[in-house]
Design an enzyme around this catalytic site. Sequence first.
Site, mmCIF file in Angstrom:
data_model
loop_
_atom_site.group_PDB
_atom_site.id
_atom_site.type_symbol
_atom_site.label_atom_id
_atom_site.label_comp_id
_atom_site.label_asym_id
_atom_site.label_seq_id
_atom_site.Cartn_x
_atom_site.Cartn_y
_atom_site.Cartn_z
ATOM 1 N N CYS A 189 -3.724 3.025 -4.969
ATOM 2 C CA CYS A 189 -3.147 3.765 -3.840
ATOM 3 C C CYS A 189 -1.913 4.570 -4.242
ATOM 4 C CB CYS A 189 -2.789 2.811 -2.701
ATOM 5 S SG CYS A 189 -1.747 1.421 -3.183
ATOM 6 N N HIS A 246 0.848 -1.196 0.000
ATOM 7 C CA HIS A 246 0.000 0.000 0.000
ATOM 8 C C HIS A 246 0.883 1.246 0.000
ATOM 9 C CE1 HIS A 246 -3.530 2.394 0.575
ATOM 10 N NE2 HIS A 246 -3.221 2.777 1.810
ATOM 11 N N ASP A 292 -3.763 8.852 3.684
ATOM 12 C CA ASP A 292 -3.962 7.455 3.300
ATOM 13 C C ASP A 292 -5.317 7.339 2.615
ATOM 14 O OD1 ASP A 292 -4.400 4.733 3.092
ATOM 15 O OD2 ASP A 292 -3.811 4.275 5.150
#
Length: 220
Positions: A176, A108, A125
Site C-alpha cells: 500500500c 495502511h 486507496d
Amino acid sequence: EDSVISKHSKGNYMFKIEDALSLGPGQWLTDENMNFYMALLNDRARRRIEEEAGPKCYFTNTFFLEKLYRGKGSYEYKGVRTWTRKKKIGVDVTQCDKVIVPVHQRVHWCCAVVDIAREELVYYDSMHGKDTQVLENLAKWIKDEMKDKAGKDIDTSSWERRYPRNIPGQDNGYDCGVFAAKFAECSGLDADLDFSQTDMPLFRKQMVVQLAKVDLEVVS
C-alpha cells in the site's frame, strides 16, 4: 542498523539502512521512507513551478493530518497554520493547483489530493476504501488556508468528493505504501495511473536508489 545512507537538506529527513530494508520484498514502508519521497517530489515540484511545467503542487508530510485533526480528535487549523508558510516551504500554497497528502491509516497507506484548480477532493486507496473524514477535514483546511494566507473566501462545500475505484489495486497486505507514493507522484504530474501490482517490485528497487541518491531523476 541505524547507519545513515543519505540525508535530505530540507526537513531533516534521513534514509537509513533500516529504511532501505523496509523497501525490500514483502515489507511495509516506513514514515521516514514516505516523508523522504514526498520531499523529493517537492524538489521536483518547485523546479516545475519555476519552469512553468504542469500543475503547481505541494506535497505535505505524513504528520500533517495528525496535527490537523487526528491527534486531538477534532479539527484545529492552528495545528498546521505555520507548516505551509511560503518562507518555510518555498511555495505559495494558495497559488498551487494541488496539495497532495499522504495518509497513514495505522496499518495502511493512502493518498488524498486537494485539487484546487478543479475544485475537488480525491481519496486514492489501493484497497478501494473510503475515509470521508480525511476529505472533509482537508476541505476545512484549504478554506482556512486561503483565508489566512491570501485573504480569500472560498466555499468548499460544493467541491466534489471523489473516491475512485477504477484505479490500480493491490493484491497483498504490504504494498500500500508504494501504491500511495505512486498515486501522489502521478497526481503531481497530472499523469495517468498506468501501473499495477506487477510493477511494485521494480518501484521498490527504484525508490531505494532515488532515496539513496536524493534524486528522483536518477531512474528513468
